[in-house]
Structure formats: C-alpha cells, structure tokens
Design an enzyme around this catalytic site. Sequence first.
Site, PDB file in Angstrom:
ATOM      1  N   TRP A 132       5.946 -15.517  -7.012  1.00 34.96           N
ATOM      2  CA  TRP A 132       4.950 -16.172  -7.867  1.00 34.96           C
ATOM      3  C   TRP A 132       4.274 -15.211  -8.849  1.00 34.96           C
ATOM      4  O   TRP A 132       3.553 -15.637  -9.742  1.00 34.96           O
ATOM      5  CB  TRP A 132       3.831 -16.786  -6.987  1.00 34.96           C
ATOM      6  CG  TRP A 132       3.314 -15.770  -6.009  1.00 34.96           C
ATOM      7  CD1 TRP A 132       3.756 -15.609  -4.732  1.00 34.96           C
ATOM      8  CD2 TRP A 132       2.362 -14.738  -6.246  1.00 34.96           C
ATOM      9  NE1 TRP A 132       3.122 -14.528  -4.155  1.00 34.96           N
ATOM     10  CE2 TRP A 132       2.261 -13.971  -5.061  1.00 34.96           C
ATOM     11  CE3 TRP A 132       1.566 -14.384  -7.336  1.00 34.96           C
ATOM     12  CZ2 TRP A 132       1.405 -12.879  -4.939  1.00 34.96           C
ATOM     13  CZ3 TRP A 132       0.726 -13.283  -7.221  1.00 34.96           C
ATOM     14  CH2 TRP A 132       0.649 -12.549  -6.032  1.00 34.96           C
ATOM     15  N   LYS A 156      14.531 -22.131  -6.193  1.00 32.29           N
ATOM     16  CA  LYS A 156      13.323 -22.396  -5.404  1.00 32.29           C
ATOM     17  C   LYS A 156      12.192 -21.516  -5.890  1.00 32.29           C
ATOM     18  O   LYS A 156      12.119 -20.329  -5.566  1.00 32.29           O
ATOM     19  CB  LYS A 156      13.545 -22.170  -3.911  1.00 32.29           C
ATOM     20  CG  LYS A 156      12.412 -22.873  -3.154  1.00 32.29           C
ATOM     21  CD  LYS A 156      12.149 -22.377  -1.782  1.00 32.29           C
ATOM     22  CE  LYS A 156      11.063 -21.389  -1.609  1.00 32.29           C
ATOM     23  NZ  LYS A 156       9.739 -21.666  -2.138  1.00 32.29           N
ATOM     24  N   SER A 208       9.115 -10.292  -0.962  1.00 29.59           N
ATOM     25  CA  SER A 208       8.710  -9.142  -0.153  1.00 29.59           C
ATOM     26  C   SER A 208       9.893  -8.552   0.618  1.00 29.59           C
ATOM     27  O   SER A 208      10.913  -9.224   0.850  1.00 29.59           O
ATOM     28  CB  SER A 208       7.642  -9.589   0.843  1.00 29.59           C
ATOM     29  OG  SER A 208       8.188 -10.563   1.695  1.00 29.59           O
ATOM     30  N   GLU A 229      15.453  -8.334  -4.900  1.00 29.90           N
ATOM     31  CA  GLU A 229      14.460  -7.588  -5.679  1.00 29.90           C
ATOM     32  C   GLU A 229      13.158  -7.628  -4.887  1.00 29.90           C
ATOM     33  O   GLU A 229      12.503  -8.670  -4.824  1.00 29.90           O
ATOM     34  CB  GLU A 229      14.288  -8.217  -7.072  1.00 29.90           C
ATOM     35  CG  GLU A 229      15.582  -8.177  -7.843  1.00 29.90           C
ATOM     36  CD  GLU A 229      15.438  -8.400  -9.345  1.00 29.90           C
ATOM     37  OE1 GLU A 229      16.286  -7.894 -10.087  1.00 29.90           O
ATOM     38  OE2 GLU A 229      14.479  -9.074  -9.769  1.00 29.90           O
ATOM     39  N   CYS A 263       5.348  -5.968  -8.869  1.00 26.34           N
ATOM     40  CA  CYS A 263       6.233  -5.229  -7.967  1.00 26.34           C
ATOM     41  C   CYS A 263       6.241  -3.761  -8.358  1.00 26.34           C
ATOM     42  O   CYS A 263       6.359  -2.888  -7.509  1.00 26.34           O
ATOM     43  CB  CYS A 263       7.635  -5.795  -8.009  1.00 26.34           C
ATOM     44  SG  CYS A 263       8.291  -5.946  -9.662  1.00 26.34           S
ATOM     45  N   GLU A 360       2.843  -1.285   0.892  1.00 23.45           N
ATOM     46  CA  GLU A 360       2.539  -1.958  -0.377  1.00 23.45           C
ATOM     47  C   GLU A 360       1.154  -2.615  -0.296  1.00 23.45           C
ATOM     48  O   GLU A 360       0.861  -3.313   0.672  1.00 23.45           O
ATOM     49  CB  GLU A 360       3.611  -3.017  -0.670  1.00 23.45           C
ATOM     50  CG  GLU A 360       3.481  -3.596  -2.070  1.00 23.45           C
ATOM     51  CD  GLU A 360       4.582  -4.613  -2.422  1.00 23.45           C
ATOM     52  OE1 GLU A 360       4.929  -5.445  -1.562  1.00 23.45           O
ATOM     53  OE2 GLU A 360       5.071  -4.568  -3.563  1.00 23.45           O
TER      54      GLU A 360
END
Length: 456
Positions: A132, A156, A208, A229, A263, A360
């Site tokens: 998102w 999706k 993730s 990714e 990211c 992260e």
Amino acid sequence: MKIFNPATGDVFREIQEDDEGGISKKYQLLREGQKGWRTRSLDERIAAVGRFGELLEKERGELEKTLSLEVGKPLRESGNEIAGAVGRIRFFLQNSKKHLSPQPVNEVPGPLTTREIIDFEPLGVIGNISAWNYPYLIAMNVLAPALIAGNAVLYKPSEFSTLTGLHIQRLLFKAGVPEDAFQAVIGEGAAGRALLKLPLDGYFFTGSYATGKAIAVALAGRLVPVTLELGGKDPLYVMEDVDVAKAAANAVEGAFYNAGQSCCAVERIYVHEKIYEPFVKAFVGEVKKLKMGDPFDPQTTLGPVARHAHLQHLVRQVKDAVDRRAKLLTGGKRVAGRGHFFEPTVLAGVDHTMSVMKEESFGPVIGIQKVKDDEEALKLMADTEYGLTAAVFSKSEERAKNILEKLDVGTGYWNCCDRVSPWLPWSGRKNSGLGTTLSYLGIHAFVKPKGYHLRS
Ligand code: NAD
C-alpha cells in the site's frame, strides 16, 4: 472489509471481499482471455497502456484524493506518486518494443543457412500481490510491462489501498485493456493466499520480508518465476567532507518522506565523528520543521502511519533503544487523540544491539550512530539481513564508490537516496528479495525466451 482513514481512525467505506470461489472464477476468465490478449499486436497493447497513463494524468485530482484518504500521505506526495507512475509508464512505452521484438543474434553459413533468433513469449496468467505504501508506483513495475508483454494479470492490491486498486482497474478497462486480461481481487491476506493456490504462471509480490518468505515457502516446488520485492534497513553514511546543512536536509527527506514508509527510506545513519555533533544538530533542526497533520492541508509534510497495528512496533523500537541508553533527541511517542500519528523521532547514541539499527522501522523513526572512519562505516552498513539500497554523502565519488561496491545491495546512491528510476533495475538482495523489476531487465521479467534455429 472496512476501509479506514488513518488520519482519523474512522471507517469511511465497507467493501465486499472476494471469496475463494470468486477469485477462482476471475482466474478462469483470465486463463481464457489471455489467449486473445497475447495475439493482439505489441503496438496495440502498448497503446492501451499508454492510454492508461493519459487517464492517470487526466484524473489525477480525484486519484490523489483517494490515495491520501486511504493511506494518509500528504496530498502533494500523492500527486508526486501519480506523476512518478506516469513516468514509469513512459519508460515502458518507449522501451518495450526494442526489448520484446524478436532478436536475430547469429547466422551460421553452410550449404543451408541457419538463422538463430531469440523470441519472447508472455509468461501467461500472472499474479501480482501488492503493498500500500506506493500503490501506483509499485503496481506500475508489474502491470505495465506484464500487460505490454501479453500476460493477463490477477492483481491483489493491499487491503490498505483497495480503492486505489479499484481505480487502477477502472482506468485500465477504460484504456482498452479487456476485462478478461486484467482482474483485481479484493481482500486481505486470505485473498493473497488464495492466489497462491491457483496454477498461475508467475508471481510478483511486493511487501514485507515475513510475507515474502511465507509466499516463497508456499510456492516451493512450483516451477514458475517468483519475484519478491521486500523490505529494507537501508543505511546512509555521511562523510566529514559534506556541506552539513545540505546533507542533513537531504537525509531528513530520505528518512521521513511518506512518514518513513518507503521500502528504500533511509533507515539508519552513520556520521563521521568529525561532523557528528553539527550534523545531528542540523538534522534535528530539519526534523522540527516537519509539519505533522491532516494530509489534505497543503502545509502538511508528515502524515499519519497507514497501519494502526504498526504504531506498537514503533513504540517498542523506541523503548528498546532508550532502555539500551540511546538518547531520544526529539519525538518518541504516539500522538494522543484521533488518527495514527507518530511523532517524528530521532535517536542518537545508538548501536547495533538495538532494534532501531537492525529491524525495519517503516515509520518516522531514525537512529544516528557516530563512526570513526570509512572502514567502521562499511562494517556497520554491511551488518544487516537486508540488501535493498545504501547511500553515501561525500564530495569524493571514489571514496563513496569504494564503499558502495563492497555492499551486498541492489542499489547504490552517491549524494542522493530514497530514489527509484525506471531506467535502472530494482532488486533486493538477501532478505530484501529476489528477482528484478524496472529497466530492460524488468521488461524481460515478464516473458519466457524462446530460441529459434531456422534453416533454409
Ligand atoms: P505485507 O507483507 O503485510 O502485505 C503485502 C501484501 O501481501 C498485501 O496485499 C497482503 O494482503 C498480502 N498478504 C498478506 N499475507 C499474505 C499471505 N500469507 N499470502 C499471500 N499474500 C499475503 O506488506 P505491506 O504492509 O503491504 O507493505 C510494507 C512492506 O513492503 C515493507 O516491508 C516495505 O519495505 C515493503 N515494500 C517493498 C518494496 C520494494 O520494492 N522492495 C516496495 C514497497 C514496499
């Protein structure tokens, strides 16, 4: 399924999810439809994706509002994202023909001549499970080259950017992509898992590491391409020869743009000891200029965090650092009241025993660590499970390159950061992923090569 506004925490829409039966029907529609879509000429498919790009520009006003409403990014950043997606489409429009046309590569003379040719065929029906945080940009890495190459796509979108996903579907249909070549699937993780059970011809996932790994495990043994990714813990090293004020401003942009939910956001900073104090001071000064608030207010430069559940992760990460004697210089907590706001947070005196330098953050939280030289910086930059990007700020290209070429990352930045170009490959290493999108390599990611030996 409920659609939340992260700036208020309110539900503003409810939407019907697809169940497994519905998803399977969409797949069957695409399986038949792809046969027709792949026989359209390359020019026709390129033209349809081009019209989609024009529609994004034409309807940008409405699209950016929806995006800011559902993910909480400031309106200006939503506009930038849509403009960036149009730029990516332009790259594919300009470069696909060259890289997808049959390539005569050799001719073997003899009594009969053998021509050797590489041709490219679409993978078939592919699945794209998406995130998102930049829903237009990351969708374009997949949808544009996949459709141009003649694939059908079961897409999706993230449950946190569903309405944007539906806009993408609406505009693709309006642009002339047939309904049996593209279908959006609405739902949460269960809908993503349903895609994994279908006999798709390739999977392209953005999200993730945890989900990427689960997908890789679920697909093990299926001999189809899987591109992942995933997340990052991207380091920036600031050398002692920089203009401190400029370096601090660039670093703040790299760490806090989109509330740190990129990211390739700067996730940890190492600063040469000779400029550590002035850099930290300038950095905190820049952070204090950020205006947190309503994404629709033109003054806002920092929106809320998109996922409510993620606030707890940020709280834990700050507490862990402070408990281990990091210095909290600004921010550090959730903003009380409505919405998912987290104060922009700077931690100094951090080290690699702390989660903030290893896991992260994916939010407006950053740690800054002092280093004595390039060698120590390199050692710390390399001390990570991730491998998406790394950045060095310095006057010396040679010193920067000396570090960047030793790091196991897909992208290296000198005097810039948090940047993606459609001309360059986008690929993570280690826990940041597998495979490549963007660039000419990202055009070839959606085709199967076939070698022809033609003798006459
Ligand atoms: P996420 O992994 O929670 O979800 C991603 C997608 O996977 C969603 O559509 C979700 O519904 C679906 N999903 C969840 N569980 C699934 C399962 N078991 N099987 C199949 N699908 C499943 O990630 P997110 O919160 O949407 O995105 C944030 C993450 O994405 C961050 O780690 C960020 O760094 C990463 N990201 C990476 C890139 C990149 O290019 N490398 C780009 C953007 C975001």
